[in-house]
Design an enzyme around this catalytic site. Structure first.
Site, mmCIF file in Angstrom:
data_model
loop_
_atom_site.group_PDB
_atom_site.id
_atom_site.type_symbol
_atom_site.label_atom_id
_atom_site.label_comp_id
_atom_site.label_asym_id
_atom_site.label_seq_id
_atom_site.Cartn_x
_atom_site.Cartn_y
_atom_site.Cartn_z
ATOM 1 N N GLU A 1 -49.591 -16.356 80.691
ATOM 2 C CA GLU A 1 -48.453 -17.232 80.415
ATOM 3 C C GLU A 1 -47.748 -17.588 81.727
ATOM 4 O O GLU A 1 -46.631 -17.148 81.991
ATOM 5 C CB GLU A 1 -47.468 -16.547 79.453
ATOM 6 C CG GLU A 1 -46.386 -17.473 78.940
ATOM 7 C CD GLU A 1 -45.302 -16.720 78.186
ATOM 8 O OE1 GLU A 1 -44.742 -17.294 77.252
ATOM 9 O OE2 GLU A 1 -44.997 -15.561 78.540
ATOM 10 N N GLU B 1 -41.794 -10.241 69.939
ATOM 11 C CA GLU B 1 -41.983 -10.102 71.379
ATOM 12 C C GLU B 1 -40.871 -9.255 71.995
ATOM 13 O O GLU B 1 -39.681 -9.477 71.746
ATOM 14 C CB GLU B 1 -42.012 -11.467 72.062
ATOM 15 C CG GLU B 1 -42.280 -11.379 73.554
ATOM 16 C CD GLU B 1 -42.497 -12.721 74.217
ATOM 17 O OE1 GLU B 1 -42.960 -12.725 75.374
ATOM 18 O OE2 GLU B 1 -42.212 -13.749 73.594
#
Length: 287
Positions: free
Chosen positions: A245, A151
Site C-alpha cells: 500500500e 484495520e
C-alpha cells in the site's frame, strides 16, 4: 501466503476514480490481487459489477476491497443517523462483494477515518456503540459468505483500535468468525511495542496484511525489518492475502487524506520500481 496484491491508491489521485483499467495494469505488473475501492464498488450497477468480475476472472486476478467509513457513516458516533448510514453502507458492501467475487473488505470500519475525540474517556462509549452496531453489520457478511476485517491503525488516523490487542478484544466482543484483523506494517511501526508480537498474537484472527514502509514508500525502500516480518507471518502459517500500500504521489483526495505534501520518490519508471518491489517481496516469501 500465495496472493500478493497492491492497493489501488498506488495509482489514483481520487478515491472514486474509474478502476476497471487497474485490473489489466495490476496483472501486467505481476500481482495476483487487486485491492480496489469500496466506495467505487458501492456506486456500481449490477451490470457493471458483472463486467468487473468477468474482467478479473479473465486475468486470473483475485479481488479484495478497501473501505473506510466517513464521519457521517461512523458506527461509533453518538449520532444515531450516522450509525444507521454506516450500517447500511457495510451491509450493501457485503452484498456487492459477493456479486463481484471479492473475499475480504478491510479498513477502518469500526469507526471513521481521520476523526478525533475531545477526551480519551469518550472512547468507551464509542467502543460500546461500535460493537453493538457491528453485531448487526456482520450478519450480512456471514449470510453472503464474505469477510470484514478491522484495520489496526495509528492514533493520528483513528482513536479506537491502535494495537492488535485492542483488535482482539473487539473481535471477542462482536463474536463472529466473519470478522477478522487487518494488520499494516506502517501503522504497527508507530503503535506496537513489537511487530513480531502483534503478528503472532493475531494468529488465526489475522485475515489481511498490508505492506508499507516507515514512510509509505514501496516495500524495500525504507527501514522496515522485512525479513523479521515475513518470518513472523510464516511462524503462524499465515496464508491470507498480503498487499502493498504505497502512497507516494501528492495531490488530490488521496494525497490529502494521507497527509502527503511532498514527492517522496523519483517517479521516473514508477511501474518498473513497483515490479522491483514485488520481486523483493517474492524473494522473501521464497526464503
Amino acid at each position: 501466503m500465495k496472493r500478493i496484491g497492491i492497493h489501488y491508491g498506488a495509482f489514483v489521485r481520487n478515491w472514486n476514480e474509474e478502476q476497471f483499467h487497474l485490473i489489466s495494469k495490476v496483472k501486467s505488473l505481476g500481482f495476483d490481487l487487486l485491492e480496489f475501492g469500496g466506495s467505487f464498488l458501492l456506486n456500481l450497477s449490477d451490470d457493471q459489477i458483472r463486467c468487473f468480475r468477468e474482467e478479473a476472472e479473465e486475468h486470473n486476478l483475485s479481488l479484495t476491497v478497501s473501505f473506510c467509513l466517513s464521519a457521517d457513516q461512523d458506527i461509533s458516533s453518538p449520532n444515531s443517523e450516522y450509525r444507521k448510514a454506516g450500517v447500511k453502507s457495510l451491509q450493501e458492501m457485503a452484498v456487492k462483494m459477493s456479486k463481484v467475487g471479492a473475499s475480504d473488505c478491510s479498513g477502518i470500519i469500526n469507526s471513521a477515518w481521520n476523526i478525533k475525540i475531545d477526551d480519551y474517556k469518550q472512547k468507551t462509549g464509542c467502543w460500546d456503540r461500535s460493537v453493538e452496531e457491528m453485531k448487526e453489520v456482520i450478519k450480512a457478511f456471514e449470510y453472503n459468505g464474505v469477510y470484514l476485517n478491522v484495520e489496526v491503525t495509528n492514533r493520528f488516523e483513528n482513536f479506537m483500535i491502535n494495537t492488535c490487542k485492542e483488535a482482539k478484544k473487539y473481535l471477542q466482543e462482536v463474536g463472529s468468525k466473519s470478522l477478522g484483523i487487518h494488520l499494516d506494517t506502517f501503522h504497527m511501526n508507530i503503535e506496537e511495542n513489537s511487530m513480531v508480537d502483534a503478528i503472532t498474537s493475531a494468529a488465526d484472527d489475522l485475515r489481511y496484511f498490508h505492506l508499507g514502509e516507515n514512510n509509505r514508500k514501496l516495500p524495500g525502500q525504507g527501514t522496515m525489518p522485512w525479513k523479521i516480518i515475513f518470518d513472523s507471518l510464516k511462524s503462524i502459517d499465515y496464508k491470507g492475502p498480503i498487499a502493498m500500500e504505497p502512497f507516494v504521489v501528492p495531490g488530490g483526495e488521496v494525497g490529502s487524506a494521507v497527509s502527503l505534501y511532498r514527492e517522496l520518490m523519483d517517479m521516473t519508471n514508477y511501474e518498473g520500481k513497483i515490479k522491483q518491489s514485488l520481486e523483493f517481496l517474492r524473494s522473501l516469501l521464497n526464503e
